[in-house]
Design an enzyme around this catalytic site. Structure first.
Site, mmCIF file in Angstrom:
data_model
loop_
_atom_site.group_PDB
_atom_site.id
_atom_site.type_symbol
_atom_site.label_atom_id
_atom_site.label_comp_id
_atom_site.label_asym_id
_atom_site.label_seq_id
_atom_site.Cartn_x
_atom_site.Cartn_y
_atom_site.Cartn_z
ATOM 1 N N LYS A 1 0.825 -1.203 0.000
ATOM 2 C CA LYS A 1 0.000 0.000 0.000
ATOM 3 C C LYS A 1 0.858 1.252 0.000
ATOM 4 O O LYS A 1 0.604 2.198 -0.741
ATOM 5 C CB LYS A 1 -0.938 -0.016 1.205
ATOM 6 C CG LYS A 1 -1.913 1.141 1.240
ATOM 7 C CD LYS A 1 -2.954 0.980 2.335
ATOM 8 C CE LYS A 1 -3.969 2.103 2.288
ATOM 9 N NZ LYS A 1 -5.025 1.943 3.304
ATOM 10 N N GLU B 1 9.574 -5.790 4.696
ATOM 11 C CA GLU B 1 9.632 -7.183 4.247
ATOM 12 C C GLU B 1 9.407 -7.276 2.740
ATOM 13 O O GLU B 1 10.130 -7.976 2.026
ATOM 14 C CB GLU B 1 8.575 -8.022 4.976
ATOM 15 C CG GLU B 1 8.727 -8.068 6.483
ATOM 16 C CD GLU B 1 7.859 -7.053 7.191
ATOM 17 O OE1 GLU B 1 7.486 -7.315 8.351
ATOM 18 O OE2 GLU B 1 7.559 -5.994 6.586
ATOM 19 N N GLY C 1 -5.608 -2.804 3.807
ATOM 20 C CA GLY C 1 -4.901 -3.934 3.222
ATOM 21 C C GLY C 1 -5.681 -5.234 3.280
ATOM 22 O O GLY C 1 -5.744 -5.988 2.311
ATOM 23 N N ARG C 2 -6.326 -5.524 4.429
ATOM 24 C CA ARG C 2 -7.039 -6.795 4.561
ATOM 25 C C ARG C 2 -8.374 -6.784 3.839
ATOM 26 O O ARG C 2 -9.077 -7.797 3.826
ATOM 27 C CB ARG C 2 -7.214 -7.137 6.044
ATOM 28 C CG ARG C 2 -7.974 -6.113 6.849
ATOM 29 C CD ARG C 2 -7.763 -6.343 8.344
ATOM 30 N NE ARG C 2 -8.396 -5.332 9.183
ATOM 31 C CZ ARG C 2 -7.890 -4.122 9.413
ATOM 32 N NH1 ARG C 2 -6.755 -3.750 8.837
ATOM 33 N NH2 ARG C 2 -8.507 -3.276 10.214
ATOM 34 N N GLU D 1 -7.323 -8.776 13.255
ATOM 35 C CA GLU D 1 -6.709 -7.459 13.055
ATOM 36 C C GLU D 1 -7.768 -6.372 13.068
ATOM 37 O O GLU D 1 -7.503 -5.235 13.459
ATOM 38 C CB GLU D 1 -5.910 -7.421 11.752
ATOM 39 C CG GLU D 1 -5.040 -6.180 11.617
ATOM 40 C CD GLU D 1 -4.024 -6.290 10.505
ATOM 41 O OE1 GLU D 1 -4.317 -5.826 9.385
ATOM 42 O OE2 GLU D 1 -2.948 -6.870 10.745
ATOM 43 N N HIS E 1 -9.243 -35.553 12.597
ATOM 44 C CA HIS E 1 -8.279 -36.458 13.212
ATOM 45 C C HIS E 1 -7.168 -35.696 13.923
ATOM 46 O O HIS E 1 -6.150 -36.272 14.281
ATOM 47 C CB HIS E 1 -7.693 -37.379 12.140
ATOM 48 C CG HIS E 1 -8.722 -38.287 11.543
ATOM 49 N ND1 HIS E 1 -9.004 -39.537 12.033
ATOM 50 C CD2 HIS E 1 -9.565 -38.104 10.490
ATOM 51 C CE1 HIS E 1 -9.955 -40.106 11.308
ATOM 52 N NE2 HIS E 1 -10.312 -39.250 10.376
ATOM 53 N N LYS F 1 7.181 -3.677 14.858
ATOM 54 C CA LYS F 1 7.954 -3.160 13.720
ATOM 55 C C LYS F 1 8.927 -2.069 14.161
ATOM 56 O O LYS F 1 10.078 -2.014 13.724
ATOM 57 C CB LYS F 1 7.018 -2.607 12.645
ATOM 58 C CG LYS F 1 6.192 -3.647 11.900
ATOM 59 C CD LYS F 1 5.352 -2.956 10.834
ATOM 60 C CE LYS F 1 4.533 -3.938 10.036
ATOM 61 N NZ LYS F 1 3.735 -3.247 8.998
#
Length: 516
Positions: free
Chosen positions: A203, A209, A262-263, A348, A379, A489
């Site tokens: 964005k 990263e 962003g999400r 978030e 399982h 961060k």
């Protein structure tokens, strides 16, 4: 006027019949005779959202919602001005007060304020032209795309490609988010650099990263004989100026609005890798499925609003019953990443400790979202769900139509297991051996798609986006900021720059790793 706090107290003091009692309510002739049971209960707490082809059934009848609980939450929605907040959301008004922003993700699929929808559609058209040009060879022979992002810039594309692109007809897509170089090297190993495109999704175009991975990807192209690595980069960003400064040609920058979080950005140019994998027709079908949910959520009031009803159940279990987690199990391999996607979307957004007006919250907010894929999960973790001491509301998600062409027995067994688990959680079983007793009365909801196509995927994602928003409004919190991700961060940057002291444990770890 009754306050929200009083309404929460009233909800907490309501009777708590078991699921078995609720399903038999209309047949017992007792005090609960006016509460519909059996098939009438299913009809009251189930509903469909129709898509262009097929639709999705939402069944909340195996939850503890009853008429009194639903009526209580409808009063709460009125007290919290749910209708007004919903109007603000779709009207492009500020619904993210801490950052002074609207939340315009619905405009990306054509729902909302006119000028913003027009702008969004123009950006989608621009992306479509670039995708089609690449597919037609405008950038040479492209067989691979390495999509680099993190958080919402990676989880959405990874989900979309995995769900819709298993029979890739256009492009082989690899989504890389982790700064761990092992992840990027794994993508390199599967790609021919001479036929690889790099998408950089950020964005701000400053995320450390993402930009570190992007620089390494360009070096990989250069080291492997690509003469113009920068010419292989597509930038997906709300900061096109930053992308230009980084070296991306403006003709290969696909911008999206600053007011799209962003999400919530899978519908924007962040969805570029999905379109590259499956084509713009499927990407537009995904938008159309989401728009169908937008319209239902916008135009339907009270508990008839299937999204709001899901929020009622979520808050009942979190706030009234004290459930700390919510589990999501996809009985469809193509939705294997859906629980991961929902973790970010829900935790978030609603993992907050202050209200929208900066007061401490008066109860728990987002539960911990987790899950997996059936039948594998049966399982692994269902022992706890059936016989453990935690009460965990469960969502089951499945598709009536199979995603494979094998013997129909595969899909029949898959669906039988899905439905049986919900029935077993509710019914339980008692016997003489305590180790083999199941308490039952454990809630679940089922989301059943006619088919898991692009439109259904879009509808599923939009349903959960609005579910998060509805819960946030009823709790009085802001779901659109995420300041909680910043502190770690900042500390990582302080470590990189040096000169700052930390606690003794952290200092020892830094020394042990040679970072001190």
């Amino acid at each position: 006027m009754t306050t929200a706090a009083q309404l929460w107290t009233r909800l907490e003091t309501l009777p708590r019949p078991t699921l078995g009692e609720l399903f038999s309510a209309a047949r017992d002739g007792g005090e609960g005779a006016d509460e519909p049971g059996g098939a009438d209960r299913v009809a009251m707490l189930s509903g469909r959202i129709e898509l262009e082809e097929g639709g999705i059934l939402f069944d909340w009848s195996k939850t503890h919602l009853d008429r009194a609980v639903v009526a209580g939450f409808e009063e709460l929605a009125e007290a919290m001005d749910f209708a007004g907040m919903r109007t603000k959301l779709f009207g492009g008004e500020v619904v993210n007060p801490t950052e002074g922003r609207a939340a315009d993700h619905a405009t990306l699929r054509g729902t909302g304020e006119g000028a913003k929808v027009e702008e969004a559609m123009a950006l989608i058209d621009r992306m479509g032209m670039l995708v089609e040009a690449i597919h037609q060879g405008a950038l040479g022979e492209i067989e691979h795309l390495i999509h680099i992002g993190i958080g919402g810039s990676a989880l959405g594309p990874a989900l979309g490609v995995d769900a819709l692109g298993r029979d890739l007809s256009y492009c082989d897509v690899h989504v890389v988010s982790n700064i761990d170089g092992v992840a990027l090297e794994a993508a390199f190993a599967k790609c021919d650099p001479a036929k690889t495109l790099i998408a950089v999704a950020s964005k701000t175009f400053t995320t450390i990263e993402t930009m570190t991975n992007a620089a390494s990807a360009l070096k990989w192209l250069s080291d492997n004989g690509v003469s113009d690595p920068g010419g292989r980069v597509i930038a997906l960003t709300a900061n096109p100026e930053g992308a230009v400064e980084w070296g991306v040609d403006e003709t290969r920058i696909l911008p999206f609005q600053e007011s799209v979080g962003g999400r919530y950005s899978i519908w924007s140019s962040i969805g570029f890798p999905i379109a590259m994998a499956v084509g713009m027709d499927d990407f537009r079908a995904m938008l159309a499925g989401a728009k169908a949910v937008d319209e239902h959520f916008r135009d339907t009031d009270g508990a008839a609003n299937l999204v709001l009803r899901a929020s009622f159940a979520d808050l009942y279990y979190t706030r009234v019953r004290g459930c700390q987690t919510r589990a999501v199990f996809a009985y469809d391999e193509r939705l294997g990443l859906f629980p991961d996607y929902l973790q970010q979307l829900e935790m978030e957004s609603n993992g907050k400790r202050v209200t929208a007006d900066m007061q401490p919250v008066d109860g728990p907010t987002a539960p911990i979202t987790w899950g997996g894929v059936g039948t594998d999960a049966q399982h692994a973790v269902f022992q706890l769900l059936h016989q453990g001491t935690h009460l965990v509301p469960v969502d089951f998600i499945a598709s009536i139509a199979p995603g494979d062409e094998l013997d129909p027995a595969h899909h029949r067994i898959l669906l039988m297991n899905c439905f049986a688990q919900g029935a077993a959680l509710m019914a339980g079983k008692q016997g003489e051996d305590p180790a083999r007793n199941y308490p039952g009365d454990r809630p679940s909801a089922t989301i059943l798609c006619d088919d898991l196509d692009a439109a259904a995927l879009g509808a599923l994602i939009a349903f959960h986006e609005h579910r998060v928003f509805a819960s946030a409004v009823l709790m009085g919190i802001n779901p659109f900021d995420q300041f909680g991700v910043e502190l770690g961060k900042q500390m990582a940057k302080a470590i990189e720059q040096g000169g700052e002291e930390f606690d003794a444990s952290t200092e020892a770890l830094l020394d042990a790793a040679g970072l001190g």
